[in-house]
Design a protein around this motif. Structure first.
Motif, short mmCIF file in Angstrom:
data_model
loop_
_atom_site.label_atom_id
_atom_site.label_comp_id
_atom_site.label_asym_id
_atom_site.label_seq_id
_atom_site.Cartn_x
_atom_site.Cartn_y
_atom_site.Cartn_z
N ARG A 63 0.85 -1.21 0.00
CA ARG A 63 0.00 0.00 0.00
C ARG A 63 0.87 1.25 0.00
N TYR A 64 1.84 1.31 0.95
CA TYR A 64 2.74 2.46 1.01
C TYR A 64 3.64 2.52 -0.22
N GLY A 65 4.13 1.36 -0.62
CA GLY A 65 5.06 1.31 -1.75
C GLY A 65 4.46 1.74 -3.06
N SER A 66 3.14 1.51 -3.23
CA SER A 66 2.50 1.88 -4.49
C SER A 66 2.48 3.38 -4.73
N ALA A 67 2.76 4.16 -3.68
CA ALA A 67 2.83 5.61 -3.84
C ALA A 67 4.13 6.04 -4.51
N VAL A 68 5.17 5.19 -4.43
CA VAL A 68 6.47 5.58 -4.98
C VAL A 68 7.03 4.58 -5.99
N TYR A 69 6.48 3.37 -6.04
CA TYR A 69 6.96 2.35 -6.95
C TYR A 69 5.80 1.80 -7.77
N SER A 70 6.10 1.32 -8.96
CA SER A 70 5.07 0.63 -9.74
C SER A 70 4.87 -0.76 -9.13
N THR A 71 3.78 -1.41 -9.48
CA THR A 71 3.54 -2.75 -8.96
C THR A 71 4.60 -3.73 -9.47
N VAL A 72 5.10 -3.53 -10.66
CA VAL A 72 6.17 -4.39 -11.18
C VAL A 72 7.42 -4.22 -10.33
N GLU A 73 7.74 -2.98 -9.98
CA GLU A 73 8.91 -2.74 -9.13
C GLU A 73 8.71 -3.34 -7.74
N LEU A 74 7.52 -3.20 -7.17
CA LEU A 74 7.24 -3.78 -5.86
C LEU A 74 7.40 -5.30 -5.89
N LYS A 75 6.85 -5.93 -6.90
CA LYS A 75 6.95 -7.39 -7.00
C LYS A 75 8.40 -7.82 -7.18
N THR A 76 9.15 -7.09 -7.97
CA THR A 76 10.56 -7.40 -8.18
C THR A 76 11.34 -7.26 -6.88
N MET A 77 11.08 -6.19 -6.15
CA MET A 77 11.73 -6.01 -4.85
C MET A 77 11.42 -7.18 -3.93
N GLN A 78 10.15 -7.56 -3.91
CA GLN A 78 9.73 -8.65 -3.03
C GLN A 78 10.46 -9.94 -3.38
N GLU A 79 10.63 -10.22 -4.65
CA GLU A 79 11.31 -11.45 -5.07
C GLU A 79 12.78 -11.43 -4.69
N ALA A 113 16.40 -7.83 -11.95
CA ALA A 113 15.78 -6.77 -11.15
C ALA A 113 16.37 -5.41 -11.53
N PHE A 114 17.66 -5.37 -11.78
CA PHE A 114 18.29 -4.12 -12.20
C PHE A 114 17.59 -3.56 -13.44
#
Length: 121
Positions: A63-79, A113-114
């Motif tokens: 929720r917080y991350g979606s304010a500054v990252y795209s969902t693709v970036e969030l999922k990549t970070m999570q992985e 991820a890069f």
């Protein structure tokens, strides 16, 4: 008491929350492997209980991350965070060796991820 999201930079909050949530989820999914003599139902119920806390961290992270990252970036970070947490967990908790081929494989994933985070549109 101020919310965590107001104490940290908005780019850092989701990363820390995802890291913490992955610690919980790794224990939920793999922690029982150290106790294979326990009944499977107990492992499932314990894992489910641990996973609750993972969700309490992962949902706000996204929720917080979606304010500054795209969902693709969030999922990549999570992985990537999952792999880092899992590598430490497998060595420290399960006492499994970490080999050079694991490092190379994880390195290729980190390289992917890069590219996700590059703004070459």
């Amino acid at each position: 008491m101020p919310a965590l999201s107001s104490l940290l930079p908005p780019t850092l909050t989701p990363i820390l929350l995802l890291f913490a949530s992955n610690v919980f989820m790794t224990f939920a999914w793999y922690g029982h492997l150290k106790h294979k003599s326990s009944p499977l139902l107990i492992a499932i119920l314990a894992s489910w209980g641990i996973a609750f806390f993972e969700y309490c961290l992962a949902v706000p992270a996204n929720r917080y991350g979606s304010a500054v990252y795209s969902t693709v970036e969030l999922k990549t970070m999570q992985e990537v965070i999952t792999l880092v947490v899992f590598a430490g967990f497998s060595v420290l908790w399960l006492k499994e060796p970490f080999h050079w081929n694991h490092l190379i494989g994880f390195g290729f994933i980190a390289l992917g991820a890069f590219f996700i985070f590059q703004k070459w549109t």
